[in-house]
Write an enzyme that holds these catalytic residues in place. Structure first.
Site, PDB file in Angstrom:
ATOM      1  N   ASP A 219      83.066  29.829 -39.942  1.00  0.00           N
ATOM      2  CA  ASP A 219      83.286  31.003 -39.097  1.00  0.00           C
ATOM      3  C   ASP A 219      82.967  30.594 -37.658  1.00  0.00           C
ATOM      4  O   ASP A 219      81.809  30.462 -37.274  1.00  0.00           O
ATOM      5  CB  ASP A 219      82.366  32.134 -39.575  1.00  0.00           C
ATOM      6  CG  ASP A 219      82.370  33.323 -38.629  1.00  0.00           C
ATOM      7  OD1 ASP A 219      82.954  33.243 -37.536  1.00  0.00           O
ATOM      8  OD2 ASP A 219      81.758  34.350 -38.989  1.00  0.00           O
TER       9      ASP A 219
ATOM     10  N   GLN B  34      82.051  32.767 -32.771  1.00  0.00           N
ATOM     11  CA  GLN B  34      81.206  32.678 -31.573  1.00  0.00           C
ATOM     12  C   GLN B  34      81.174  31.269 -30.974  1.00  0.00           C
ATOM     13  O   GLN B  34      80.776  31.107 -29.821  1.00  0.00           O
ATOM     14  CB  GLN B  34      79.763  33.100 -31.895  1.00  0.00           C
ATOM     15  CG  GLN B  34      79.625  34.544 -32.340  1.00  0.00           C
ATOM     16  CD  GLN B  34      79.990  35.557 -31.255  1.00  0.00           C
ATOM     17  OE1 GLN B  34      79.966  35.271 -30.067  1.00  0.00           O
ATOM     18  NE2 GLN B  34      80.341  36.754 -31.669  1.00  0.00           N
TER      19      GLN B  34
ATOM     20  N   CYS C   1      76.335  43.542 -37.423  1.00  0.00           N
ATOM     21  CA  CYS C   1      77.012  43.074 -38.647  1.00  0.00           C
ATOM     22  C   CYS C   1      76.259  41.913 -39.288  1.00  0.00           C
ATOM     23  O   CYS C   1      76.882  40.991 -39.858  1.00  0.00           O
ATOM     24  CB  CYS C   1      78.466  42.675 -38.387  1.00  0.00           C
ATOM     25  SG  CYS C   1      79.477  44.023 -37.832  1.00  0.00           S
TER      26      CYS C   1
ATOM     27  N   LYS D 260      87.526  37.397 -28.436  1.00  0.00           N
ATOM     28  CA  LYS D 260      86.179  36.997 -27.993  1.00  0.00           C
ATOM     29  C   LYS D 260      86.244  35.845 -27.003  1.00  0.00           C
ATOM     30  O   LYS D 260      85.232  35.290 -26.598  1.00  0.00           O
ATOM     31  CB  LYS D 260      85.330  36.588 -29.203  1.00  0.00           C
ATOM     32  CG  LYS D 260      85.022  37.754 -30.144  1.00  0.00           C
ATOM     33  CD  LYS D 260      84.160  37.285 -31.280  1.00  0.00           C
ATOM     34  CE  LYS D 260      84.071  38.291 -32.408  1.00  0.00           C
ATOM     35  NZ  LYS D 260      83.300  39.476 -32.081  1.00  0.00           N
TER      36      LYS D 260
ATOM     37  N   HIS E  73      77.586  36.582 -40.444  1.00  0.00           N
ATOM     38  CA  HIS E  73      78.168  37.881 -40.073  1.00  0.00           C
ATOM     39  C   HIS E  73      78.743  38.462 -41.372  1.00  0.00           C
ATOM     40  O   HIS E  73      79.174  37.716 -42.247  1.00  0.00           O
ATOM     41  CB  HIS E  73      79.271  37.613 -39.047  1.00  0.00           C
ATOM     42  CG  HIS E  73      79.903  38.820 -38.450  1.00  0.00           C
ATOM     43  ND1 HIS E  73      80.851  39.566 -39.110  1.00  0.00           N
ATOM     44  CD2 HIS E  73      79.741  39.411 -37.242  1.00  0.00           C
ATOM     45  CE1 HIS E  73      81.244  40.560 -38.321  1.00  0.00           C
ATOM     46  NE2 HIS E  73      80.583  40.496 -37.194  1.00  0.00           N
TER      47      HIS E  73
HETATM   48  N1  PLP Z   1      82.021  36.268 -37.293  1.00  0.00           N
HETATM   49  C1  PLP Z   1      81.201  36.363 -36.234  1.00  0.00           C
HETATM   50  C2  PLP Z   1      80.119  35.334 -36.057  1.00  0.00           C
HETATM   51  C3  PLP Z   1      81.358  37.385 -35.312  1.00  0.00           C
HETATM   52  O1  PLP Z   1      80.540  37.470 -34.268  1.00  0.00           O
HETATM   53  C4  PLP Z   1      82.407  38.318 -35.532  1.00  0.00           C
HETATM   54  C5  PLP Z   1      82.564  39.467 -34.608  1.00  0.00           C
HETATM   55  O2  PLP Z   1      81.629  39.917 -33.990  1.00  0.00           O
HETATM   56  C6  PLP Z   1      83.236  38.159 -36.628  1.00  0.00           C
HETATM   57  C7  PLP Z   1      83.017  37.124 -37.483  1.00  0.00           C
HETATM   58  C8  PLP Z   1      84.371  39.106 -36.883  1.00  0.00           C
HETATM   59  O3  PLP Z   1      85.352  38.949 -35.910  1.00  0.00           O
HETATM   60  P1  PLP Z   1      86.602  39.936 -35.852  1.00  0.00           P
HETATM   61  O4  PLP Z   1      86.029  41.320 -35.824  1.00  0.00           O
HETATM   62  O5  PLP Z   1      87.291  39.562 -34.593  1.00  0.00           O
HETATM   63  O6  PLP Z   1      87.408  39.688 -37.064  1.00  0.00           O
END
Ligand code: PLP
Length: 405
Positions: free
Chosen positions: A199, A202, A363, A225, A122
Site C-alpha cells: 500500500d 502515502q 482509518c 494524494k 490503513h
Molecule cells: N492506504 C493509506 C495508507 C491511506 O492513507 C489511504 C487514504 O488515506 C488509503 C490507503 C486509501 O486511499 P483511497 O481512499 O484513495 O483509496
C-alpha cells in the site's frame, strides 16, 4: 531548497479571498490540493479532447486514447515499472487492493493458507483481507507494533511460514509517518513464496518509489494524494501475475470476443479496466506527475522532512501537547493530542482561523486501540506548506489552550 513562493502561486486554492484569512491546509495525507497545471489539463481535456478511448476510429477518439495511454507510460516511468502493461488504472488505493484480494487471493487461497498483514495498516489494506480470509478459509495473521509504534522486526522470519501466501503491508503509515523497510520484508516473503502487496498511498506522494527495487508483486496508490484528481489510482502488478488472473469486473472494454454464452478477455492491462475508464482523471494524474518531477521527488521529500522536524519541535514546546510519533521526525505527519482537549474541539477552534487539520482514527483503528485512545489530531504536510503556517498553527493552538485553561 524549494522555491515555495513560486510553487504556492500555482495553487489557487491557497489564495486568500476578499481579505479573508488565507487557508492553512494541513490535511494532505487525506487529499492534496491541485495545481493550476492539473486543473487546466482537466479543463483542456474536456474542452478539446473529450471522447471515449480505444473504441473510435475518428481522430478525437484516437487523441483521447493517446492521452490516456501516455499517462499510463508516465506512471510506469514514475515508479520504474519495466512494462506499461503493469499499470492498471483504478479509482484509488482501496480499489487497487480490492482488485488483488478479489481477483487473485479469493481465487487462489485455500483453507489453512495464511495472509500476513501488519498492525499498522490503513483499513483499506486490512478489511479486504479479512473478507478474503472469511471467504476462503485462510487465516489472517499480522506483524504487531512494538511499544515504539514500529513493526516488531526483531525476528521478522518468525511471521513468515510455508503457509503464508499473501503478504500485504503499508509502505508509509498515514497515522504515524513511518516508512517501513518494505524491501527487506519482501525478501522474507519471497523465501516462503508469498505474493506481496504494498500500500503506497502515502509513500508515492513523498518519496521516489522504484517497484523493481522493492521487488513487490503488486503496488497500489492514489492520484488525489499527489496533486492529481480524485477518482483515479493505480495498481502496479507483475505482468505474469496479471496474465494469470481472472478479471475483477466485467463488461465492455475488458473483453476480446463475446458470444451469447461465452466471452474471452482482452490483454492486460485492459482486462482489468472494465467499462469507460477515468480518462480525464488519468490524464490529470499524468500532469501531476510532470509537476512533481519538475520539482524533483528528492526536493519534495526534503521539504516535507524539514517541515515535520520544525513542526514536531514547535508543537512539543506547547504545554499539554503529546506527540505519538516523535520518532518519525521526517515523515510528513504529526499525530498528537492535547491534555484535556478533545481533538474534534481543537480542530473546530483551528478552523475558525482557517486552519484545516484532521482528527479521528484516520482509518487505523487498530493503531488507536494500541495507543488506548479513540483518535488523534493529525497534521500532514505537502510541498506548498511553510514554516510560517506552522508558526500560525502553534500561535492559534496556544490561544485555544488558554481558552480551555
Ligand atoms: N492506504 C493509506 C495508507 C491511506 O492513507 C489511504 C487514504 O488515506 C488509503 C490507503 C486509501 O486511499 P483511497 O481512499 O484513495 O483509496
Amino acid at each position: 531548497m524549494l522555491d515555495i513562493d513560486s510553487i504556492r502561486k500555482d495553487f489557487p486554492f491557497l489564495e486568500a479571498e476578499n481579505g479573508e484569512n488565507p487557508l492553512v491546509y494541513f490535511d494532505n495525507a487525506s487529499t492534496t490540493q491541485k495545481p493550476i497545471q492539473v486543473l487546466n489539463k482537466l479543463d483542456q481535456f474536456y474542452r478539446k479532447s473529450n471522447a471515449n478511448v480505444h473504441r473510435g476510429v475518428y481522430r478525437l477518439s484516437q487523441q483521447a486514447t493517446d492521452a490516456y495511454e501516455n499517462a499510463r507510460k508516465k506512471i510506469a516511468g514514475f515508479i520504474n515499472a519495466k512494462d506499461d502493461r503493469s499499470i492498471i488504472f483504478t479509482r484509488g488505493t482501496t480499489e487497487s487492493i480490492n482488485l488483488v484480494a478479489y481477483a487473485w487471493a479469493q481465487q487462489q487461497l485455500k483453507p489453512g493458507d495464511e495472509i500476513l498483514v501488519t498492525e499498522m495498516e490503513h483499513h483499506s489494506n486490512l478489511v479486504p483481507w479479512q473478507i478474503t480470509a472469511e471467504r476462503t478459509g485462510a487465516i489472517l495473521k499480522y506483524i504487531p507494533l512494538n511499544d515504539d509504534l514500529e513493526l516488531d522486526l526483531e525476528k521478522p522470519e518468525k511471521y513468515f511460514t510455508p503457509k503464508t501466501k499473501v503478504f500485504a503491508l503499508i509502505h508509509k503509515s498515514n497515522a504515524l509517518g513511518k516508512l517501513n523497510p518494505v524491501q527487506q520484508l519482501i525478501r522474507h516473503a519471497k523465501t516462503v513464496g508469498a505474493i506481496t502487496v504494498v500500500d503506497g498511498a502515502q509513500s508515492v506522494p513523498h518519496t521516489t518509489v522504484d517497484v523493481q527495487q522493492l521487488g513487490c508483486d503488486f503496488f497500489a496508490f492514489s492520484g488525489h494524494k499527489m496533486l492529481g484528481p480524485t477518482g483515479v489510482g493505480v495498481l502496479f502488478g507483475k505482468p505474469e501475475l496479471l496474465e494469470s488472473m481472472e478479471p475483477f469486473q466485467s463488461g465492455g472494454e475488458m473483453i476480446e470476443k463475446v458470444t451469447m454464452t461465452h466471452s474471452t478477455w482482452n490483454d492486460i492491462p485492459w482486462k482489468f479496466e472494465a467499462g469507460t475508464p477515468n480518462i480525464a482523471q488519468a490524464v490529470g494524474l499524468g500532469k501531476a506527475i510532470d509537476f512533481l518531477q519538475n520539482i524533483s521527488m528528492k526536493k519534495v521529500e526534503e521539504h516535507i522532512g524539514e517541515l515535520t522536524e520544525y513542526g514536531m519541535k514547535n508543537l512539543s514546546e506547547i504545554n499539554g501537547v503529546r506527540i505519538y510519533n516523535k520518532k518519525n521526525i521526517h515523515g510528513g505527519i504529526i499525530s498528537f493530542n492535547v491534555d484535556g482537549v478533545h481533538p474534534h474541539d481543537l480542530a473546530q477552534f483551528l478552523d475558525q482561523d482557517n486552519i484545516a487539520i484532521r482528527t479521528g482514527h484516520h482509518c487505523t483503528q487498530p493503531i488507536m486501540k494500541k495507543l488506548g485512545i479513540s483518535g488523534t489530531a493529525r497534521i500532514s504536510f505537502y510541498i506548498y506548506n511553510t514554516k510560517e503556517e506552522i508558526d500560525k498553527l502553534c500561535g492559534c493552538m496556544k490561544s485555544t489552550l488558554n481558552y480551555f485553561a
